[in-house]
Design a protein around this motif. Structure first.
Motif, PDB file in Angstrom:
ATOM      1  N   TYR A   6      33.186 -34.302 -20.916  1.00 13.65           N
ATOM      2  CA  TYR A   6      32.924 -34.091 -22.904  1.00 13.65           C
ATOM      3  C   TYR A   6      34.299 -33.190 -22.864  1.00 13.65           C
ATOM      4  CZ  TYR A   6      27.980 -34.977 -22.695  1.00 13.65           C
ATOM      5  OH  TYR A   6      26.972 -35.655 -22.745  1.00 13.65           O
TER       6      TYR A   6
ATOM      7  N   PHE B 287      35.088 -30.165 -25.085  1.00  8.59           N
ATOM      8  CA  PHE B 287      34.529 -29.050 -26.340  1.00  8.59           C
ATOM      9  C   PHE B 287      35.366 -27.711 -27.002  1.00  8.59           C
ATOM     10  CE2 PHE B 287      30.382 -29.381 -24.600  1.00  8.59           C
ATOM     11  CZ  PHE B 287      30.603 -30.084 -22.961  1.00  8.59           C
TER      12      PHE B 287
ATOM     13  N   LEU C  54      30.115 -21.632 -28.930  1.00  8.77           N
ATOM     14  CA  LEU C  54      30.180 -23.312 -29.371  1.00  8.77           C
ATOM     15  C   LEU C  54      29.946 -23.589 -30.843  1.00  8.77           C
ATOM     16  CD1 LEU C  54      30.652 -26.031 -27.791  1.00  8.77           C
ATOM     17  CD2 LEU C  54      28.004 -26.074 -28.093  1.00  8.77           C
TER      18      LEU C  54
ATOM     19  N   ARG D  72      31.343 -30.353 -29.841  1.00  6.19           N
ATOM     20  CA  ARG D  72      31.386 -30.707 -28.712  1.00  6.19           C
ATOM     21  C   ARG D  72      31.104 -32.723 -28.916  1.00  6.19           C
ATOM     22  NH1 ARG D  72      26.756 -32.010 -24.950  1.00  6.19           N
ATOM     23  NH2 ARG D  72      25.526 -33.792 -25.474  1.00  6.19           N
TER      24      ARG D  72
ATOM     25  N   MET E 137      34.898 -30.666 -19.269  1.00  5.00           N
ATOM     26  CA  MET E 137      34.334 -31.027 -18.708  1.00  5.00           C
ATOM     27  C   MET E 137      33.854 -31.849 -17.805  1.00  5.00           C
ATOM     28  SD  MET E 137      30.530 -28.891 -18.118  1.00  5.00           S
ATOM     29  CE  MET E 137      29.425 -30.117 -20.021  1.00  5.00           C
ATOM     30  N   TYR E 138      33.380 -32.376 -16.263  1.00  4.22           N
ATOM     31  CA  TYR E 138      33.672 -32.815 -16.204  1.00  4.22           C
ATOM     32  C   TYR E 138      32.829 -32.886 -14.623  1.00  4.22           C
ATOM     33  CZ  TYR E 138      33.716 -36.771 -12.032  1.00  4.22           C
ATOM     34  OH  TYR E 138      33.218 -37.991 -11.607  1.00  4.22           O
ATOM     35  N   THR E 139      31.902 -33.641 -14.092  1.00  9.77           N
ATOM     36  CA  THR E 139      30.688 -32.617 -13.712  1.00  9.77           C
ATOM     37  C   THR E 139      30.238 -31.734 -13.929  1.00  9.77           C
ATOM     38  OG1 THR E 139      31.705 -31.920 -11.849  1.00  9.77           O
ATOM     39  CG2 THR E 139      31.675 -34.084 -11.751  1.00  9.77           C
ATOM     40  N   ASP E 140      30.368 -30.618 -13.166  1.00 11.23           N
ATOM     41  CA  ASP E 140      29.924 -29.318 -13.390  1.00 11.23           C
ATOM     42  C   ASP E 140      30.824 -28.057 -14.445  1.00 11.23           C
ATOM     43  OD1 ASP E 140      30.354 -27.671 -10.153  1.00 11.23           O
ATOM     44  OD2 ASP E 140      31.611 -28.299 -11.156  1.00 11.23           O
ATOM     45  N   LYS E 141      31.763 -28.228 -13.295  1.00 10.02           N
ATOM     46  CA  LYS E 141      32.637 -26.699 -14.476  1.00 10.02           C
ATOM     47  C   LYS E 141      33.108 -27.369 -15.538  1.00 10.02           C
ATOM     48  CE  LYS E 141      34.622 -26.125 -10.600  1.00 10.02           C
ATOM     49  NZ  LYS E 141      34.864 -27.899  -9.554  1.00 10.02           N
ATOM     50  N   LEU E 142      33.509 -25.964 -16.685  1.00 15.89           N
ATOM     51  CA  LEU E 142      34.692 -26.058 -17.509  1.00 15.89           C
ATOM     52  C   LEU E 142      35.710 -25.620 -17.124  1.00 15.89           C
ATOM     53  CD1 LEU E 142      32.174 -24.848 -20.351  1.00 15.89           C
ATOM     54  CD2 LEU E 142      33.189 -26.886 -19.844  1.00 15.89           C
TER      55      LEU E 142
ATOM     56  N   PHE F 269      39.232 -24.517 -19.304  1.00 14.27           N
ATOM     57  CA  PHE F 269      39.343 -23.752 -20.528  1.00 14.27           C
ATOM     58  C   PHE F 269      41.086 -23.849 -20.448  1.00 14.27           C
ATOM     59  CE2 PHE F 269      35.834 -22.267 -22.427  1.00 14.27           C
ATOM     60  CZ  PHE F 269      34.841 -22.066 -21.717  1.00 14.27           C
ATOM     61  N   GLY F 270      41.304 -24.014 -21.661  1.00 16.29           N
ATOM     62  CA  GLY F 270      43.137 -23.560 -22.404  1.00 16.29           C
ATOM     63  C   GLY F 270      43.039 -21.887 -22.203  1.00 16.29           C
TER      64      GLY F 270
END
Lengths: 112, 116
Positions: free
Chosen positions: A33, A35, A47, A50, A95-100, A102-103
């Motif tokens: 995902y 965002f 948000l 997405r 996001m892949y699996t759990d954590k985001l 960020f840039g």
């Protein structure tokens, strides 16, 4: 490791005009995902939009739309009809699996 | 339909002291996340809870940091022997966590921690 790059530390736009914020990312995954979050001075991450990587159609939310180029690993945010309330820090996140992840953010100024 | 809440909003402490930061997620959200945001940076992941257990604590910087979520709702981030480098905004987020495991995270307003 996944990384997210926002190469524009600051951007400015005239009220009612259109502005595009850039974001690129690096991943070897195929399903993830993306965002865009907005952070005003109040600190709360809000948000904006997405995008699911498996969807070819670009996401749209009212005045906000994205240009998702999966092969190029690019995910830009277009804000149309900019309003004074759009002024904030904008963060792109992966996001892949759990954590985001960020840039570093782009500070958007909106001038009347 | 309240959002994610965090207390306190601001915390000032002295170097070496112990602090606790609290997060109350959106009702019904099973997943809870802690992030740390240093000045001029994007948030960085610290720890993720699925229910009561820490599913991923790979972002905790060292053993001075610890987090709990004993009843699967409210979470507390605990920092021992605080250092000036711990000064940051600590953000909490929650998500519904569907079966696919990819879900939107909703953030609280954060706690600004200042270590003097």
């Amino acid at each position: 490791a996944q990384t997210v790059t926002q190469s524009q530390p600051e951007m400015s736009v005239q009220e009612a005009e259109t502005v595009t914020l850039s974001c690129t990312y690096d991943t070897s995954e195929s399903d993830y995902y993306l965002f865009w979050y907005k952070q005003p001075p109040s600190r709360q991450m809000i948000l904006v939009i997405r995008q699911e990587a498996y969807k070819q159609q670009n996401a749209t939310e009212n005045r906000f739309s994205v240009n998702f180029q999966k092969a190029a690993k690019s995910f830009s945010l277009k804000i149309s009809d900019s309003q004074l309330g759009d002024a904030a820090m904008y963060f792109c996140a992966y996001m892949y699996t759990d954590k985001l992840i960020f840039g570093t953010g782009t500070r958007l100024q909106v001038f009347p | 339909g309240a959002g994610v809440s965090q207390t306190p909003s601001n915390k000032v402490t002295e170097k070496g002291k112990y602090v606790e930061l609290r997060c109350d997620p959106i009702s019904g959200h099973t997943a809870l996340y802690w992030y740390r945001q240093s000045l001029g940076q994007g948030p960085e992941f610290l720890i993720y809870f699925q229910g009561t257990g820490a599913a991923d604590d790979s972002g905790l910087p060292n053993d001075r940091f610890f987090a709990v979520r004993p009843e699967g709702s409210v979470s507390t981030l605990k920092i021992q022997r605080t250092e000036r480098g711990d000064s940051a905004v600590y953000l909490c987020a929650s998500s519904l966590y569907g079966e696919l495991g990819l879900d939107t995270q909703y953030f609280g307003p954060g706690t600004r921690l200042t270590v003097l």
